[in-house]
Design an enzyme around this catalytic site. Structure first.
Site, mmCIF file in Angstrom:
data_model
loop_
_atom_site.group_PDB
_atom_site.id
_atom_site.type_symbol
_atom_site.label_atom_id
_atom_site.label_comp_id
_atom_site.label_asym_id
_atom_site.label_seq_id
_atom_site.Cartn_x
_atom_site.Cartn_y
_atom_site.Cartn_z
ATOM 1 N N ASP A 84 7.536 2.198 -0.048
ATOM 2 C CA ASP A 84 8.400 3.333 0.294
ATOM 3 C C ASP A 84 9.709 2.827 0.890
ATOM 4 O OD1 ASP A 84 9.269 5.902 0.670
ATOM 5 O OD2 ASP A 84 7.666 6.496 2.035
ATOM 6 N N ASP A 100 9.323 -7.831 6.115
ATOM 7 C CA ASP A 100 10.623 -7.809 6.786
ATOM 8 C C ASP A 100 11.542 -8.890 6.232
ATOM 9 O OD1 ASP A 100 8.440 -9.160 8.113
ATOM 10 O OD2 ASP A 100 9.846 -9.819 9.634
ATOM 11 N N TYR A 155 -0.786 6.676 3.786
ATOM 12 C CA TYR A 155 -0.658 7.945 3.070
ATOM 13 C C TYR A 155 -2.017 8.603 2.810
ATOM 14 C CZ TYR A 155 4.182 6.676 2.515
ATOM 15 O OH TYR A 155 5.484 6.334 2.771
ATOM 16 N N LYS A 205 2.629 -7.468 4.882
ATOM 17 C CA LYS A 205 2.794 -7.789 6.307
ATOM 18 C C LYS A 205 1.506 -8.416 6.818
ATOM 19 C CE LYS A 205 5.325 -7.735 10.063
ATOM 20 N NZ LYS A 205 6.441 -8.700 10.199
#
Length: 412
Positions: free
Chosen positions: A297, A273, A157, A224
């Site tokens: 998000d 995930d 972002y 991640k």
């Protein structure tokens, strides 16, 4: 240079913020919002005022002051986000807003993101819980009771991008090849994703402090880092360092507790995930989440779907260190429904509940929650919450607010 407040200083800063709202008539700037903002803001304000009046009689009252952003600002002053709006939020230290449109084809990438970055509102707090009676696609939505802290100022972002086939991307690609021997396809756009120790620590520190204040049992660092080892992997590592360096008296990492955290908050990490799978299978095992911007998000919207949608999911953007905050409806502007008095004001109303709790006005916040629980359980809801319920009475935006107010006024 890391200039974050320590844990002790953060606790003092939060108390100072609460003390600043211990007054009779604080000014709260608000942005009505685009699209359905014209329907949901008046409905929400009516509920806010009723809750304050019921909780404090004539002892307290919000002085609402409108500021402009989005389409209304562009139409009136030819700016999407006037500097005066930022100055007002900064001066009074708080604000609340409806949904805002994002200009297409130029200008600000996102007005919402711009507000967060200009005010350095580094923590996006999304409390996610189910209200009895709301139809959801999951079997046990009541198992979801999670406070999600999303880092608000970095990641993609605030990343930098170069367009495919541009002269600049060619220069960068050549540099990366010559200096680092990085092989990137010549027909690629290239983006840079910053994750700093400063931003990571202050976000995770705020999440840990929230867990302590609210007697939560665990905190999960969602990342991640198995792939992005020096950005999201570092986010994870800095989080564990913070536990050891500042919160060891109240929290412990899973690596150090041998499976039993005792009375301490258990801090663990989960690959992003895998987390999205686990919150479907066993959401009751998660209390507080600390995660990076993009992961947050995705995760916040996925969790909102489990409890009935973003129409009743609130959000707040907060800098716990300097006390600045802007609370907001988490959904879009839905322009095709604007002016029809049908949109669900629940997200904005619950964001106001968050705002009151942040101010230390817990009595008003509690009344809003009780009123929402009563209306939804009795089937007095807007059209989106009436779907799939044979016992529901579909109400307009204004009538839903009126029902909440009736509840509030009837509580003893």
């Amino acid at each position: 240079m890391n200039e974050n407040l320590s844990r002790k200083d953060l606790e003092l800063a939060i108390q100072k913020t609460r003390d600043s709202f211990d007054t009779d008539k604080p000014v709260v700037p608000f942005i009505e919002g685009d699209g359905i903002g014209i329907d949901i803001w008046p409905a929400s304000q009516r509920v806010f005022d009723a809750a304050v009046e019921k909780a404090y009689t004539n002892g307290r009252k919000i002085e609402w002051q409108e500021v402009l952003a989005g389409q209304k600002a562009f139409d009136n002053v030819n700016e999407w986000l006037p500097e005066k709006t930022i100055e007002m939020f900064d001066e009074f230290g708080i604000g609340i807003k409806g949904p805002l449109t994002t200009p297409v084809g130029g200008g600000i990438r996102s007005i919402n993101v711009a507000i967060r970055q200009k005010l350095d509102l580094y923590a996006c707090l999304r409390p996610l819980r189910w209200f009895k009676g709301v139809e959801t696609p999951t079997k046990n939505p009541g198992n979801v009771d999670i406070a999600l802290f999303r880092e608000n100022t970095e990641d993609v972002y605030s990343g930098k991008e170069l367009e495919v086939n541009s002269e600049d991307v060619g220069k960068l690609n050549k540099f990366l090849k010559e200096e680092f021997n990085w092989e990137i396809r010549h027909d690629s756009g290239i983006g840079i994703k910053p994750i700093s120790k400063t931003a990571s620590e202050r976000l995770i520190r705020s999440a840990l402090n929230y867990a302590v204040e609210n007697n939560k049992k665990n905190l999960a660092i969602v990342h991640k880092g198995n792939i992005m080892k020096f950005t999201e992997g570092a986010f994870r590592a800095w989080g564990y360092e913070l536990v050891k360096n500042e919160f060891s008296d109240v929290a412990i990492s899973w690596e150090d507790c041998s499976g039993d955290a005792g009375d301490k908050i258990l801090v663990q990490d989960v690959i992003a995930d895998a987390f999205l799978q686990q919150v479907l299978i066993k959401p009751q095992e998660f209390d507080v989440i600390a995660t990076t911007n993009l992961n947050g998000d995705y995760a916040s919207d996925a969790l909102a779907a489990q409890i009935g949608g973003i129409g009743i999911s609130p959000g707040g953007n907060i800098n716990y260190e300097n006390g600045k905050s802007v609370f907001e409806a988490t959904h879009g502007t839905a322009p095709k429904h604007a002016g029809q008095d049908k949109a669900n004001p629940g997200s904005l109303i619950l964001s106001g509940e968050m705002m009151f709790r942040y101010m230390g006005w817990n009595e008003a916040a509690d009344l809003i929650i009780k009123a929402m629980e009563k209306s939804i359980s009795e089937g007095n809801v807007t059209y989106d919450l009436a779907r799939g319920r044979s016992d529901a009475k579909t109400l307009s935006s204004s009538n839903f607010a009126a029902n909440l107010v009736e509840n509030i006024e009837g509580f003893k």
